[in-house]
Motif scaffolding. Structure first.
Motif, PDB file in Angstrom:
ATOM      1  N   SER A   1      15.988  -6.513  32.427  1.00  0.00           N
ATOM      2  CA  SER A   1      15.614  -6.156  31.058  1.00  0.00           C
ATOM      3  C   SER A   1      15.749  -4.665  30.766  1.00  0.00           C
ATOM      4  O   SER A   1      15.458  -4.228  29.657  1.00  0.00           O
ATOM      5  CB  SER A   1      14.164  -6.590  30.780  1.00  0.00           C
TER       6      SER A   1
ATOM      7  N   THR B   1      15.476  -2.531  27.145  1.00  0.00           N
ATOM      8  CA  THR B   1      14.460  -1.493  26.951  1.00  0.00           C
ATOM      9  C   THR B   1      15.097  -0.168  26.553  1.00  0.00           C
ATOM     10  O   THR B   1      14.604   0.521  25.652  1.00  0.00           O
ATOM     11  CB  THR B   1      13.641  -1.308  28.240  1.00  0.00           C
TER      12      THR B   1
ATOM     13  N   THR C   1       5.858   2.225  25.283  1.00  0.00           N
ATOM     14  CA  THR C   1       6.595   0.990  25.008  1.00  0.00           C
ATOM     15  C   THR C   1       7.256   0.466  26.273  1.00  0.00           C
ATOM     16  O   THR C   1       7.204  -0.738  26.568  1.00  0.00           O
ATOM     17  CB  THR C   1       7.663   1.237  23.925  1.00  0.00           C
TER      18      THR C   1
ATOM     19  N   LEU D   1       6.364  -3.137  28.108  1.00  0.00           N
ATOM     20  CA  LEU D   1       7.412  -4.128  28.365  1.00  0.00           C
ATOM     21  C   LEU D   1       7.498  -4.459  29.849  1.00  0.00           C
ATOM     22  O   LEU D   1       7.691  -5.618  30.231  1.00  0.00           O
ATOM     23  CB  LEU D   1       8.756  -3.617  27.850  1.00  0.00           C
TER      24      LEU D   1
ATOM     25  N   ASN E   1       6.739  -8.132  31.841  1.00  0.00           N
ATOM     26  CA  ASN E   1       7.572  -8.708  32.898  1.00  0.00           C
ATOM     27  C   ASN E   1       6.745  -9.021  34.135  1.00  0.00           C
ATOM     28  O   ASN E   1       6.877 -10.094  34.744  1.00  0.00           O
ATOM     29  CB  ASN E   1       8.705  -7.748  33.275  1.00  0.00           C
TER      30      ASN E   1
ATOM     31  N   THR F   1      13.134 -11.605  33.632  1.00  0.00           N
ATOM     32  CA  THR F   1      13.717 -10.417  33.008  1.00  0.00           C
ATOM     33  C   THR F   1      15.007 -10.728  32.267  1.00  0.00           C
ATOM     34  O   THR F   1      15.379  -9.997  31.351  1.00  0.00           O
ATOM     35  CB  THR F   1      13.977  -9.333  34.068  1.00  0.00           C
TER      36      THR F   1
ATOM     37  N   THR G   1      13.340 -11.884  28.939  1.00  0.00           N
ATOM     38  CA  THR G   1      12.740 -10.774  28.189  1.00  0.00           C
ATOM     39  C   THR G   1      13.790  -9.755  27.782  1.00  0.00           C
ATOM     40  O   THR G   1      13.685  -9.131  26.720  1.00  0.00           O
ATOM     41  CB  THR G   1      11.653 -10.079  29.021  1.00  0.00           C
TER      42      THR G   1
ATOM     43  N   ILE H   1      14.138  -8.409  24.069  1.00  0.00           N
ATOM     44  CA  ILE H   1      14.030  -6.975  23.760  1.00  0.00           C
ATOM     45  C   ILE H   1      15.287  -6.475  23.055  1.00  0.00           C
ATOM     46  O   ILE H   1      15.218  -5.673  22.115  1.00  0.00           O
ATOM     47  CB  ILE H   1      13.779  -6.162  25.045  1.00  0.00           C
TER      48      ILE H   1
ATOM     49  N   GLY I   1      10.099  -0.195  33.655  1.00  0.00           N
ATOM     50  CA  GLY I   1      10.149  -0.073  32.205  1.00  0.00           C
ATOM     51  C   GLY I   1      10.005   1.357  31.736  1.00  0.00           C
ATOM     52  O   GLY I   1      10.676   1.781  30.777  1.00  0.00           O
TER      53      GLY I   1
END
Length: 302
Positions: free
Chosen positions: A55, A59, A85, A89, A93, A108, A111, A115, A203
């Motif tokens: 992810s 991000t 943020t 996130l 996860n 991931t 997500t 995202i 993240g």
């Protein structure tokens, strides 16, 4: 072995094009290689626990457009908001992985798609910074002593990552979990907490990269992070960090990121067709992992 590959690659590219070793090009490799290093360090935390974070690209893209839009509204508060943020996130996860018990690859992957969609919702097209907001971006875009600021940010993240893994209880637990998650649980290690922290750090690093890229470009893009998913994983494994977890560290990631940065820059300098570059990159990743991966510590390949 990775250091040897870097020396060989650098030598070959310098003979192919004399401009490869120019001060300007070396500074470019260092500056933009540091961006890959930051996201790869975040990926490293997830990989060390035996997981993976697909992810990071979403991000980076989301934070990229968020930062540009927020900085004109809230000024310097855009920095902590975007960093928070990334942490949130990453926490999501980690919770899905450890509490809902869905493998990190699937978690991931899902997500990451969500995202990325959010990035398009925030801004369906690239967004440029307002001229009155340039001074915020100039904090990161620029040079200190002739070296891109992104290099210093990358070295800062590298040092903090090393100190965290070396001196903190959570850092050592991340290694234990990746080496043997069952034994770690039996010894009283908080698996949920430590794996969540690992993904939160991933993240956070992705969010930092989103801010840096936006500052360099003076704009955000909802797809800017897509290339960093596979490249971050490649930087981790080429450096010698095992995808099965528990083996590797920041130094491995540093040399893995440097190798990929040399390769990417070198292909552009010597004029390899951009449509063929992905094939070369894929082949070099397989070759790099083949000669650097420590199979003695990974008896089962899965």
């Amino acid at each position: 072995m990775t250091i040897f590959l870097i020396i060989v690659l650098g030598t070959v590219l310098s003979y192919a094009n004399a401009n490869f070793l120019s001060a300007y090009n070396i500074n470019t490799i260092i500056g933009f290689g540091a961006i890959l290093l930051i996201v790869a360090l975040g990926q490293m935390f997830a990989v060390l626990t035996g997981g993976i974070d697909l992810s990071v690209g979403g991000t980076i893209s989301l934070v990229s457009v968020m930062f540009v839009l927020l900085v004109g509204e809230v000024g310097y508060f855009a920095f902590p908001v975007c960093l928070a943020t990334g942490l949130v996130l990453g926490l999501i996860n980690g919770v899905i992985l450890t509490v809902v018990k869905i493998p990190s690859f699937i978690t991931t992957l899902g997500t990451g798609g969500i995202i990325t969609s959010l990035a398009y919702v925030v801004s369906p097209r690239p967004v440029s910074a307002g001229i009155n907001d340039y001074h915020f971006f100039e904090l990161i875009d620029g040079k200190i002593f002739g070296i891109y600021t992104s290099f210093y940010i990358g070295m800062g993240v590298l040092f903090l990552s090393w100190a965290f893994l070396r001196f903190s209880t959570t850092g050592r637990s991340i290694y234990y979990i990746g080496s043997n998650i069952r034994m770690s649980w039996m010894s009283g290690t908080d698996i949920v907490r430590n794996r969540c922290i690992a993904f939160m750090l991933s993240g956070a690093c992705a969010a930092i990269v989103g801010i840096v890229i936006s500052s360099i470009r003076y704009g955000g893009d909802p797809v800017v992070g897509s290339s960093y998913v596979l490249n971050s994983i490649a930087a981790v494994v080429v450096g010698g960090t095992a995808l099965t977890g528990g083996t590797g560290g920041v130094v491995n990631v540093l040399f893995g990121a440097l190798f990929l940065s040399l390769l990417d820059n070198g292909m552009n300098v010597i004029g390899i067709d951009q449509y063929f570059q992905q094939a070369v990159l894929g082949a070099m990743i397989i070759f790099g992992v083949a000669v650097t991966f420590d199979r003695s510590k990974t008896p089962i390949i899965k």
